[in-house]
Design a protein around this motif. Structure first.
Motif, PDB file in Angstrom:
ATOM      1  N   SER A 222      47.259  10.667  61.515  1.00 58.79           N
ATOM      2  CA  SER A 222      45.912  10.654  60.947  1.00 58.79           C
ATOM      3  C   SER A 222      45.837   9.814  59.673  1.00 58.79           C
ATOM      4  O   SER A 222      44.756   9.386  59.261  1.00 58.79           O
TER       5      SER A 222
ATOM      6  N   LEU B  45      52.969  11.059  71.635  1.00 55.60           N
ATOM      7  CA  LEU B  45      52.737  11.436  70.241  1.00 55.60           C
ATOM      8  C   LEU B  45      52.263  10.250  69.407  1.00 55.60           C
ATOM      9  O   LEU B  45      51.728  10.426  68.318  1.00 55.60           O
TER      10      LEU B  45
ATOM     11  N   GLU C 118      50.891  14.864  63.953  1.00 63.04           N
ATOM     12  CA  GLU C 118      49.440  14.646  63.903  1.00 63.04           C
ATOM     13  C   GLU C 118      48.981  14.286  62.496  1.00 63.04           C
ATOM     14  O   GLU C 118      48.108  13.433  62.314  1.00 63.04           O
ATOM     15  N   CYS C 119      49.586  14.901  61.497  1.00 60.76           N
ATOM     16  CA  CYS C 119      49.263  14.580  60.101  1.00 60.76           C
ATOM     17  C   CYS C 119      49.608  13.125  59.802  1.00 60.76           C
ATOM     18  O   CYS C 119      48.794  12.391  59.209  1.00 60.76           O
TER      19      CYS C 119
ATOM     20  N   GLU D  80      57.718  18.701  63.873  1.00 57.27           N
ATOM     21  CA  GLU D  80      56.735  19.554  64.528  1.00 57.27           C
ATOM     22  C   GLU D  80      55.500  18.747  64.934  1.00 57.27           C
ATOM     23  O   GLU D  80      55.159  17.742  64.294  1.00 57.27           O
ATOM     24  N   LYS D  81      54.803  19.216  65.988  1.00 55.55           N
ATOM     25  CA  LYS D  81      53.645  18.492  66.496  1.00 55.55           C
ATOM     26  C   LYS D  81      52.574  18.330  65.425  1.00 55.55           C
ATOM     27  O   LYS D  81      51.977  17.254  65.278  1.00 55.55           O
ATOM     28  N   GLU D  82      52.328  19.370  64.645  1.00 51.69           N
ATOM     29  CA  GLU D  82      51.296  19.281  63.602  1.00 51.69           C
ATOM     30  C   GLU D  82      51.677  18.280  62.508  1.00 51.69           C
ATOM     31  O   GLU D  82      50.809  17.634  61.902  1.00 51.69           O
ATOM     32  N   ASP D  83      52.992  18.127  62.260  1.00 50.17           N
ATOM     33  CA  ASP D  83      53.447  17.133  61.289  1.00 50.17           C
ATOM     34  C   ASP D  83      53.192  15.716  61.808  1.00 50.17           C
ATOM     35  O   ASP D  83      52.775  14.828  61.060  1.00 50.17           O
TER      36      ASP D  83
ATOM     37  N   GLU E 222      52.621  15.318  54.293  1.00 49.00           N
ATOM     38  CA  GLU E 222      51.456  14.520  53.902  1.00 49.00           C
ATOM     39  C   GLU E 222      51.814  13.542  52.784  1.00 49.00           C
ATOM     40  O   GLU E 222      51.424  12.365  52.824  1.00 49.00           O
TER      41      GLU E 222
END
Length: 298
Positions: free
Chosen positions: A198, A225, A194-195, A189-192, A165
């Motif tokens: 965003s 992605l 997405e962060c 990673e996928k969540e990274d 972040e």
């Protein structure tokens, strides 16, 4: 369309572009001949090919700008050059931008590591300078460029020590200042991802390493992605080194290279890659002597 405008077009395209990383004229020509639309220059590869040393900030601006000029002159496609940390303070960045803009490359990546820097994909801590100092370098780069089509890509390695972040916010602030795009190292990673997406609403680059979850993704999956350019730093340098080492081992152990020849370019393929016929054409057209002195008239 010139190379810089082409790179801008690729960044804005809804389709992702694969960008292999090269390190010299021959690897650049191979990438172009294979059909890639753009190339990136890996600082890791430049340090290895020039010095036989690791990527820890040993290559100077003068050496790097010459490599940039050589590669840009060898191909017609856009070249993205790794300008490391700008080779010093924001003051040094201004000269670096002038050198690379004059070299003919389409863009530079400017990173936020401390000195001495290190390869950003090593599994070691990667310290970065303060955001204030880094954004000063970005501002200096934007101030120094003369061609508005010359792209400044804000690269941050902050995810390694400060988190994804914080890295995304740093990249966003660089873009808000005027950087054309960003590359956040260590987003795997996928969540990274997405962060990052965003926080940043600008076409981004990503680094596809030869390890980690993204290394196994098809380029179409990377496109989903949300990335615009996918940089591949490993395939050329790792493959060339592996093939050369194997060829040398066979030459040493077998006393000849015969068994490895099926894996080699044929001599005619090598000269075709070098476009030798065009130089023969120039020679036939213009060379009218071999440098002998004109004899005075008696």
């Amino acid at each position: 369309m010139n190379a810089r405008l082409k790179l801008k077009e690729l960044l804005q395209s809804p389709e992702i572009t694969q960008v292999p990383s090269v390190f010299d004229g021959i690897s650049a020509r191979m990438a172009q001949a294979t059909g890639f639309q753009a190339i990136s220059v890996t600082g890791n590869g430049v340090a290895a090919s020039m010095l036989g040393r690791p990527d820890v900030g040993l290559v100077s601006l003068t050496e790097s700008s010459q490599v940039a000029r050589n590669i840009a002159g060898a191909v017609d496609i856009p070249v993205i050059f790794d300008a490391d940390t700008g080779y010093g303070t924001a003051l040094n960045v201004t000269r670096a931008v002038q050198e690379f803009e004059n070299s003919g490359v389409a863009a530079i990546k400017l990173e936020d590591q401390v000195t001495p820097k290190r390869c950003g994909v090593l599994d070691v801590p990667i310290p970065v300078v303060t955001e204030k100092e880094y954004l000063g370098k970005i501002e200096a780069a934007l101030w120094a460029r003369k061609d508005p089509d010359f792209l400044i890509i804000a690269r941050t390695d902050a995810a390694n020590t400060l988190g994804v972040e914080a890295a995304a916010l740093r990249a966003k602030r660089a873009i808000d200042l005027g950087a054309d795009s960003a590359l956040i190292i260590g987003v795997r990673e996928k969540e990274d991802v997405e962060c990052v997406m965003s926080i940043i609403d600008t076409p981004l680059l990503t680094l596809v390493e030869e390890k980690g979850p993204m290394s196994t993704l098809h380029v179409s999956e990377i496109e989903k992605l949300g990335f615009s350019l996918a940089l591949y730093p490993g395939p050329i340098r790792f493959s060339m080194a592996a093939a050369a080492r194997r060829a040398l081992e066979i030459l040493r152990d077998e006393g000849q290279s015969t068994s490895f020849r099926p894996h080699m370019l044929k001599p005619e393929e090598w000269y075709e890659l070098m476009d030798i016929d065009s130089y023969f054409d120039i020679e036939k057209r213009f060379v009218r002597g071999s440098g002998e002195a004109e004899q005075p008239v008696p």
